[in-house]
Design a protein around this motif. Structure first.
Motif, mmCIF file in Angstrom:
data_model
loop_
_atom_site.group_PDB
_atom_site.id
_atom_site.type_symbol
_atom_site.label_atom_id
_atom_site.label_comp_id
_atom_site.label_asym_id
_atom_site.label_seq_id
_atom_site.Cartn_x
_atom_site.Cartn_y
_atom_site.Cartn_z
ATOM 1 N N ASP A 129 0.840 -1.191 0.000
ATOM 2 C CA ASP A 129 0.000 0.000 0.000
ATOM 3 C C ASP A 129 0.875 1.241 0.000
ATOM 4 O O ASP A 129 1.811 1.346 0.810
ATOM 5 N N PHE A 130 0.585 2.158 -0.916
ATOM 6 C CA PHE A 130 1.294 3.427 -0.986
ATOM 7 C C PHE A 130 0.292 4.553 -1.202
ATOM 8 O O PHE A 130 -0.760 4.347 -1.823
ATOM 9 N N LYS A 131 0.637 5.721 -0.733
ATOM 10 C CA LYS A 131 -0.138 6.919 -1.045
ATOM 11 C C LYS A 131 0.401 7.434 -2.373
ATOM 12 O O LYS A 131 1.607 7.650 -2.528
ATOM 13 N N VAL A 132 -0.491 7.597 -3.351
ATOM 14 C CA VAL A 132 -0.081 7.993 -4.706
ATOM 15 C C VAL A 132 -0.724 9.331 -5.059
ATOM 16 O O VAL A 132 -1.919 9.540 -4.836
ATOM 17 N N SER A 133 0.071 10.230 -5.608
ATOM 18 C CA SER A 133 -0.405 11.524 -6.104
ATOM 19 C C SER A 133 0.371 11.824 -7.381
ATOM 20 O O SER A 133 1.213 11.023 -7.801
ATOM 21 N N GLY A 134 0.124 12.963 -7.991
ATOM 22 C CA GLY A 134 0.884 13.274 -9.194
ATOM 23 C C GLY A 134 0.439 14.538 -9.884
ATOM 24 O O GLY A 134 -0.532 15.188 -9.485
ATOM 25 N N THR A 135 1.169 14.866 -10.942
ATOM 26 C CA THR A 135 0.833 16.008 -11.787
ATOM 27 C C THR A 135 0.944 15.574 -13.240
ATOM 28 O O THR A 135 1.753 14.705 -13.579
ATOM 29 N N GLY A 136 0.121 16.177 -14.086
ATOM 30 C CA GLY A 136 0.139 15.849 -15.504
ATOM 31 C C GLY A 136 0.081 17.082 -16.367
ATOM 32 O O GLY A 136 -0.446 18.123 -15.959
ATOM 33 N N HIS A 137 0.639 16.953 -17.561
ATOM 34 C CA HIS A 137 0.609 18.027 -18.558
ATOM 35 C C HIS A 137 0.122 17.445 -19.879
ATOM 36 O O HIS A 137 0.481 16.320 -20.231
ATOM 37 N N LYS A 138 -0.652 18.217 -20.599
ATOM 38 C CA LYS A 138 -1.233 17.773 -21.871
ATOM 39 C C LYS A 138 -0.308 18.167 -23.014
ATOM 40 O O LYS A 138 0.156 19.300 -23.096
#
Length: 167
Positions: A121-130
């Motif tokens: 189990d991990f806490k997952v987050s992130g950012t994305g660009h188009k």
């Protein structure tokens, strides 16, 4: 009338090509993720316990992604992972970037080269660009890793998700 029609068409073309705001990200995508985690902790063996740092690779995931608009700059990103559990991220658009808020995910990690994958189990987050018809996400994993005589905390993650818009 013709004098106003041409500039109006030009303005509409510019607006439709906008790479910012929730409208730029909304859609249906096919995706694939992959990468590795850097873990800092301890190893225990016949020599005793000592500090260590090690890399563990995630098992690649793929499937279908839906990026849905909620209200204002809020979005919902769903990942229907082939052969795995679905993931749902609350998200927010900030200009030309979509930010995935942290969620708890159960993912497969390879403890060592050639070993069978184990779940963590991990806490997952992130950012994305188009970019054109793709969203490129940089994902961040946080949490502890424990397997046999190794235990530690994720101190770095190099995980990418490539989402290509379905036609």
């Amino acid at each position: 009338m013709k004098k106003f029609l041409l500039p109006l068409l030009g303005l509409l073309a510019l607006v439709s090509c906008n790479r910012e705001g929730p409208g730029a990200f909304k859609g249906y995508y096919s995706f694939k993720t992959g990468g590795f985690l850097t873990v800092t902790g301890t190893v225990s063996d016949e020599k005793g316990e000592r500090d260590t740092s090690f890399v563990r690779h995630l098992v690649a995931e793929s499937g279908q992604m839906h990026v849905l608009r909620e209200e204002g700059d809020k979005m919902i990103v769903t990942m229907n992972i082939t052969g795995g559990d679905p993931a749902v991220f609350p998200a927010k658009v900030n200009g030309s970037e979509i930010v995935l808020e942290p969620v708890l995910r159960n993912v497969l990690v390879r403890p060592a080269v050639g070993d069978d994958a184990v779940r963590h189990d991990f806490k997952v987050s992130g950012t994305g660009h188009k970019y054109d018809n793709m969203i490129l996400f940089d994902l961040t994993y946080e949490g502890d890793f424990r397997h046999l005589n190794l235990q530690g905390t994720v101190t770095g993650s190099e995980v990418k998700c490539i989402a290509t818009e379905n036609e």
